[in-house]
Design a protein around this motif. Sequence first.
Motif, mmCIF file in Angstrom:
data_model
loop_
_atom_site.group_PDB
_atom_site.id
_atom_site.type_symbol
_atom_site.label_atom_id
_atom_site.label_comp_id
_atom_site.label_asym_id
_atom_site.label_seq_id
_atom_site.Cartn_x
_atom_site.Cartn_y
_atom_site.Cartn_z
ATOM 1 N N UNK A 55 -41.909 -23.015 -0.657
ATOM 2 C CA UNK A 55 -40.650 -22.295 -0.893
ATOM 3 C C UNK A 55 -39.976 -22.756 -2.189
ATOM 4 N N UNK A 56 -40.023 -24.057 -2.450
ATOM 5 C CA UNK A 56 -39.418 -24.574 -3.689
ATOM 6 C C UNK A 56 -40.166 -24.060 -4.911
ATOM 7 N N UNK A 57 -41.497 -24.116 -4.858
ATOM 8 C CA UNK A 57 -42.306 -23.647 -5.984
ATOM 9 C C UNK A 57 -42.131 -22.152 -6.205
ATOM 10 N N UNK A 58 -42.086 -21.385 -5.118
ATOM 11 C CA UNK A 58 -41.913 -19.936 -5.244
ATOM 12 C C UNK A 58 -40.538 -19.600 -5.797
ATOM 13 N N UNK A 60 -38.541 -21.532 -7.659
ATOM 14 C CA UNK A 60 -38.443 -21.943 -9.057
ATOM 15 C C UNK A 60 -39.191 -20.972 -9.966
ATOM 16 N N UNK A 61 -40.339 -20.494 -9.509
ATOM 17 C CA UNK A 61 -41.117 -19.546 -10.320
ATOM 18 C C UNK A 61 -40.382 -18.225 -10.474
ATOM 19 N N UNK A 62 -39.842 -17.712 -9.380
ATOM 20 C CA UNK A 62 -39.101 -16.450 -9.458
ATOM 21 C C UNK A 62 -37.862 -16.588 -10.335
ATOM 22 N N UNK A 63 -37.179 -17.727 -10.231
ATOM 23 C CA UNK A 63 -35.994 -17.951 -11.068
ATOM 24 C C UNK A 63 -36.365 -18.021 -12.548
ATOM 25 N N UNK A 64 -37.487 -18.675 -12.849
ATOM 26 C CA UNK A 64 -37.934 -18.768 -14.237
ATOM 27 C C UNK A 64 -38.300 -17.393 -14.791
ATOM 28 N N UNK A 65 -38.967 -16.570 -13.965
ATOM 29 C CA UNK A 65 -39.312 -15.217 -14.407
ATOM 30 C C UNK A 65 -38.062 -14.369 -14.588
ATOM 31 N N UNK A 66 -37.115 -14.510 -13.661
ATOM 32 C CA UNK A 66 -35.866 -13.739 -13.734
ATOM 33 C C UNK A 66 -35.096 -14.063 -15.015
ATOM 34 N N UNK A 67 -35.009 -15.355 -15.314
ATOM 35 C CA UNK A 67 -34.267 -15.768 -16.511
ATOM 36 C C UNK A 67 -35.045 -15.433 -17.778
#
Length: 301
Positions: A55-58, A60-67
């Motif tokens: 959940x943490x990795x997912x 963080x990845x989604x947040x990085x893509x969003x930003x």
Amino acid sequence: MTDVRGAAHALRQSSERVSHGRSGYAMLAVLFAALVLAVAAITQIDRMPDALVVSTLLGATLLALFVGIGFYLLQPNQAVVITLFGDYRGTDRTTGLRWTWPWMSKKKLSVRANNMISERIKVNDLRGNPIEMAAQVVWRVTDTAQALFDVDDYKAFVNVQIEAAVRTIGSRYPYDDFEHQEVTLRGNHEQVGSELRAELIARLTVAGITVDECGFTHLAYAQEIAGAMLRRQQAQAVVAARTTLVEGAVGMVEMALAQLSAKNVVELDDERRAAMVSNLMVVLCGERDTQPIVNAGSLYQ
């Protein structure tokens, strides 16, 4: 020109407004934090429950893509037009690293000065003589919303309107006036150039474009009449030169006769006076050097 301005006013529906773009440096810190969180989750995979790691990795990845999707760069004299599902939301002209919501569409546009030289076109001047013309135009976008939304392709629009304006100005004046009594294309560059600029500004207003400078780079008679017009110019020049020469010669003859009479150097009857005038005119107006003849006898021999 009135019709063009009326059409431009009727079509002018868009107007540039400031967008709500944000500085990208704060969001860059958020992106960096998301990447650090993802790396930390991977390094702690043996010490944390699998569900928490995933959940943490997912997240963080989604947040990085969003930003990351929301970043864009702006250089000086560049603008970004921002739309939301086809609706114009504003234009961002602030330079540097910028960020907006990922679902916003971004269209980058240059507002720098553009220099263009038009193709040579054949135009009939005021007197119906075919002439060749080409213009150099410096233009730039002033309203990005109009440039993108009020015309289909603003660069192609500029090309077409430049040609139309050159034809309009070219047919408004004669190419040349040998009597120097009219405004001409060849003899009044500043006035004609100012009218060309005003004509272009009126035509390009609908596209949010202004003209900073313009002028003619090529102006000449068309090939089919160039030879005839050259001979006409040469004939006019010869006539003008002859007129000046004759006027000067007549003045010199009058001065010579007046001084001869005033100083009583010689008295001439009408016949001898006419002969003297004829000789002086031949000497003064002749194209070749004259050969003097010495009269060893009396004046009447």
